[in-house]
Design a protein around this motif. Structure first.
Motif, PDB file in Angstrom:
ATOM      1  N   TYR A 246       2.481   3.279  12.106  1.00 41.96           N
ATOM      2  CA  TYR A 246       2.572   3.939  11.879  1.00 41.96           C
ATOM      3  C   TYR A 246       1.734   4.597  10.735  1.00 41.96           C
ATOM      4  CZ  TYR A 246       4.643   8.286   8.304  1.00 41.96           C
ATOM      5  OH  TYR A 246       4.210   9.644   7.734  1.00 41.96           O
ATOM      6  N   VAL A 247       0.790   3.532  10.411  1.00 43.86           N
ATOM      7  CA  VAL A 247      -0.685   3.439  10.124  1.00 43.86           C
ATOM      8  C   VAL A 247      -1.555   4.595  11.285  1.00 43.86           C
ATOM      9  CG1 VAL A 247      -2.613   2.596   9.818  1.00 43.86           C
ATOM     10  CG2 VAL A 247      -0.719   1.872   8.007  1.00 43.86           C
ATOM     11  N   ASP A 248      -1.811   3.581  12.152  1.00 46.88           N
ATOM     12  CA  ASP A 248      -2.453   4.407  13.346  1.00 46.88           C
ATOM     13  C   ASP A 248      -2.182   5.874  13.501  1.00 46.88           C
ATOM     14  OD1 ASP A 248      -4.196   2.707  13.694  1.00 46.88           O
ATOM     15  OD2 ASP A 248      -2.817   1.250  14.938  1.00 46.88           O
ATOM     16  N   TRP A 280       8.971  -1.042   4.788  1.00 49.00           N
ATOM     17  CA  TRP A 280       8.723  -1.771   4.649  1.00 49.00           C
ATOM     18  C   TRP A 280       7.860  -2.543   3.030  1.00 49.00           C
ATOM     19  CZ3 TRP A 280       5.801   3.250   6.422  1.00 49.00           C
ATOM     20  CH2 TRP A 280       6.328   3.677   8.173  1.00 49.00           C
ATOM     21  N   GLY A 281       8.621  -2.240   2.159  1.00 47.62           N
ATOM     22  CA  GLY A 281       8.231  -2.869   1.226  1.00 47.62           C
ATOM     23  C   GLY A 281       6.907  -2.627   0.404  1.00 47.62           C
ATOM     24  N   LEU A 282       6.336  -1.110   0.959  1.00 52.18           N
ATOM     25  CA  LEU A 282       4.782  -1.283   0.089  1.00 52.18           C
ATOM     26  C   LEU A 282       4.800   0.568  -0.697  1.00 52.18           C
ATOM     27  CD1 LEU A 282       2.628  -0.118   3.522  1.00 52.18           C
ATOM     28  CD2 LEU A 282       2.706  -2.547   1.551  1.00 52.18           C
ATOM     29  N   LYS A 283       4.352   0.406  -1.920  1.00 50.57           N
ATOM     30  CA  LYS A 283       4.436   1.785  -2.515  1.00 50.57           C
ATOM     31  C   LYS A 283       3.348   2.638  -1.512  1.00 50.57           C
ATOM     32  CE  LYS A 283       6.208  -0.269  -6.288  1.00 50.57           C
ATOM     33  NZ  LYS A 283       7.518   0.388  -6.473  1.00 50.57           N
ATOM     34  N   ASN A 284       3.900   3.983  -1.793  1.00 47.40           N
ATOM     35  CA  ASN A 284       3.373   5.301  -1.743  1.00 47.40           C
ATOM     36  C   ASN A 284       0.812   4.633  -1.886  1.00 47.40           C
ATOM     37  OD1 ASN A 284       5.223   6.393  -1.212  1.00 47.40           O
ATOM     38  ND2 ASN A 284       4.511   8.625  -1.796  1.00 47.40           N
ATOM     39  N   TYR A 285       0.941   3.611  -2.849  1.00 47.73           N
ATOM     40  CA  TYR A 285      -0.549   3.864  -2.920  1.00 47.73           C
ATOM     41  C   TYR A 285      -1.171   3.161  -2.286  1.00 47.73           C
ATOM     42  CZ  TYR A 285      -0.182  -0.350  -6.101  1.00 47.73           C
ATOM     43  OH  TYR A 285       0.036  -1.615  -6.994  1.00 47.73           O
ATOM     44  N   GLU A 286      -0.698   1.853  -1.955  1.00 47.91           N
ATOM     45  CA  GLU A 286      -0.514   0.380  -0.932  1.00 47.91           C
ATOM     46  C   GLU A 286      -0.567   1.329   0.204  1.00 47.91           C
ATOM     47  OE1 GLU A 286       1.463  -2.912  -3.843  1.00 47.91           O
ATOM     48  OE2 GLU A 286       2.933  -1.485  -1.907  1.00 47.91           O
ATOM     49  N   PHE A 287       0.758   2.300   0.153  1.00 44.77           N
ATOM     50  CA  PHE A 287       0.013   2.643   2.195  1.00 44.77           C
ATOM     51  C   PHE A 287      -1.483   3.568   1.787  1.00 44.77           C
ATOM     52  CE2 PHE A 287       0.553   5.415   5.539  1.00 44.77           C
ATOM     53  CZ  PHE A 287       1.340   4.366   6.278  1.00 44.77           C
ATOM     54  N   ASN A 288      -1.374   4.840   1.434  1.00 45.70           N
ATOM     55  CA  ASN A 288      -2.576   5.374   1.256  1.00 45.70           C
ATOM     56  C   ASN A 288      -3.948   3.982   1.717  1.00 45.70           C
ATOM     57  OD1 ASN A 288      -0.803   7.171   1.309  1.00 45.70           O
ATOM     58  ND2 ASN A 288      -2.200   7.663  -0.995  1.00 45.70           N
ATOM     59  N   LYS A 293      -8.112   2.929   4.958  1.00 44.34           N
ATOM     60  CA  LYS A 293      -9.160   1.180   5.763  1.00 44.34           C
ATOM     61  C   LYS A 293      -9.248   1.116   6.610  1.00 44.34           C
ATOM     62  CE  LYS A 293      -8.483  -3.904   5.747  1.00 44.34           C
ATOM     63  NZ  LYS A 293      -8.071  -4.100   7.034  1.00 44.34           N
ATOM     64  N   ARG A 294      -8.262   1.452   7.329  1.00 42.72           N
ATOM     65  CA  ARG A 294      -8.278   2.121   9.200  1.00 42.72           C
ATOM     66  C   ARG A 294      -8.864   2.789   9.387  1.00 42.72           C
ATOM     67  NH1 ARG A 294      -7.953  -0.552  13.575  1.00 42.72           N
ATOM     68  NH2 ARG A 294      -6.808   0.830  15.199  1.00 42.72           N
ATOM     69  N   MET A 295      -8.951   4.120   8.536  1.00 40.90           N
ATOM     70  CA  MET A 295      -9.404   4.746   8.946  1.00 40.90           C
ATOM     71  C   MET A 295     -11.366   4.728   9.088  1.00 40.90           C
ATOM     72  SD  MET A 295      -7.928   8.512   7.324  1.00 40.90           S
ATOM     73  CE  MET A 295      -8.857   9.915   8.037  1.00 40.90           C
ATOM     74  N   LYS A 296     -11.141   3.598   7.857  1.00 36.45           N
ATOM     75  CA  LYS A 296     -12.929   3.410   7.968  1.00 36.45           C
ATOM     76  C   LYS A 296     -12.969   2.447   9.222  1.00 36.45           C
ATOM     77  CE  LYS A 296     -13.225   4.387   3.086  1.00 36.45           C
ATOM     78  NZ  LYS A 296     -12.702   2.845   1.608  1.00 36.45           N
ATOM     79  N   GLU A 297     -12.145   1.831   9.504  1.00 38.08           N
ATOM     80  CA  GLU A 297     -12.711   0.992  11.087  1.00 38.08           C
ATOM     81  C   GLU A 297     -12.913   1.796  11.697  1.00 38.08           C
ATOM     82  OE1 GLU A 297      -9.333  -2.279   9.312  1.00 38.08           O
ATOM     83  OE2 GLU A 297      -8.724  -1.122  10.835  1.00 38.08           O
ATOM     84  N   LEU A 298     -12.143   2.793  12.352  1.00 33.05           N
ATOM     85  CA  LEU A 298     -12.610   3.831  13.604  1.00 33.05           C
ATOM     86  C   LEU A 298     -13.477   4.985  13.261  1.00 33.05           C
ATOM     87  CD1 LEU A 298      -8.512   4.406  13.959  1.00 33.05           C
ATOM     88  CD2 LEU A 298     -10.367   3.086  14.905  1.00 33.05           C
ATOM     89  N   ASP A 299     -14.256   4.770  12.083  1.00 30.15           N
ATOM     90  CA  ASP A 299     -14.884   6.229  11.267  1.00 30.15           C
ATOM     91  C   ASP A 299     -14.235   6.970  11.732  1.00 30.15           C
ATOM     92  OD1 ASP A 299     -17.969   7.388  10.808  1.00 30.15           O
ATOM     93  OD2 ASP A 299     -17.867   7.717  13.089  1.00 30.15           O
TER      94      ASP A 299
END
Length: 308
Positions: A246-248, A280-288, A293-299
């Motif tokens: 889902y992040v991707d 997923w057990g994630l808060k909204n800010y944790e998902f953000n 992080k993924r956007m930075k990895e992929l530029d």
């Protein structure tokens, strides 16, 4: 010098309008929905259980002013100077007689500390007389009308018993924005029958619309909904994303969106007792943080793959 943001965040958008902190307070104003009372259909959209987004202070039997005062108390201990947006969220908040609607909106605006309205509704529930009233109201207060779009594919809209086509959404968004009213949209990513590819294609269709803001969230299967029953009977019709998938998807989607659309959120959190999957057990800010992080990895950045 601060780095260029990866995407347009909602808090930065609000700072353009308010020199102080503002918080939305969700309201249940006692509305129903044309997809429940028989004018469009019965049973509502197949995914819908409104309990998933009504906080405890937000109960139909309470007057709007009381809901707002209780909501204010909930937030005030943290930021005593905070101001508030009355968020008409549950069901269809433009579905009713014009005079009744006006009374509810104006009751909210009369509450001390309330500096604007956010009105959630369906694209097939914006009659001309109401739109003219909102056009005038917009000259005096902050106003954002948020349409449940859910999908751009008519096949999907039929499947989820939405009761309108995507063209109805196009018309409503264009009419509202033409009145100078800030216009938002809400979509669900991962509805049955939709793939990563078709979901990302949706970003292009939405980018053609005069949307100011966009909310997206993952498909969640909620107890007591028709979709939960469909999943039980035929799970192969569904693809429930794991968190990394889902992040991707979100990153790809955001790259294809028009660069100026303000992104209010990527995920939704339903109460644990109502949620079947995915959990997923994630808060909204944790998902953000994961998305960033993924956007930075992929530029990656919003609009990188956007085409007019």
């Amino acid at each position: 010098m601060s780095a260029t943001p990866l995407y347009n965040e909602f808090p930065s958008f609000l700072k353009r309008y308010f020199p102080y902190k503002v918080q939305k307070i969700s309201l249940n104003a006692g509305f129903t929905c044309p997809n429940r009372d028989g004018s469009k259909g019965y049973g509502g959209c197949t995914y819908c259980n409104n309990q998933t987004f009504n906080p405890d202070y937000c109960r139909t039997e309470k007057p709007i002013a009381l809901q707002l005062e209780e909501g204010k108390r909930f937030f005030a201990h943290k930021y005593p100077e905070m101001k508030y947006l009355a968020y008409f969220q549950a069901y269809t908040n433009t579905y009713g007689e014009l005079e009744s609607l006006k009374r509810k909106y104006e009751e909210a605006l009369a509450v001390d500390g309330v500096v604007g309205l956010v009105i959630g509704t369906r694209p097939d529930c914006m009659p001309d007389d109401l739109l003219r009233y909102l056009e005038n109201l917009n000259k005096h207060t902050f106003l954002l009308v948020e349409y449940g779009i859910e999908s751009t594919r008519d096949e999907t809209l039929r499947r989820i018993n939405r009761g309108h086509t995507f063209q109805v959404t196009v018309n409503a968004v264009e009419r509202t924005a033409a009145c100078g009213i800030l216009t938002g949209g809400h979509v669900i990513l991962g509805l049955p029958g939709e793939t990563h590819r078709s979901i990302v294609a949706q970003a292009k269709d939405l980018s053609r619309l005069p949307l100011t803001t966009l909310k997206m969230h993952q498909l969640q299967l909620i107890r007591g909904t028709r979709m939960a029953l469909e999943y039980e009977r035929k799970p192969e019709d569904f693809h429930l994303f794991n968190v990394d998938e889902y992040v991707d998807l979100v990153v790809d989607y955001v790259e294809h969106l028009r660069p100026d659309i303000v992104l209010e959120r990527f995920v939704s959190q339903s109460p644990k007792e109502l949620l079947i999957a995915p959990d997923w057990g994630l808060k909204n800010y944790e998902f953000n943080h994961r998305v960033q992080k993924r956007m930075k990895e992929l530029d990656a950045y919003q609009g990188k793959k956007y085409e007019m």
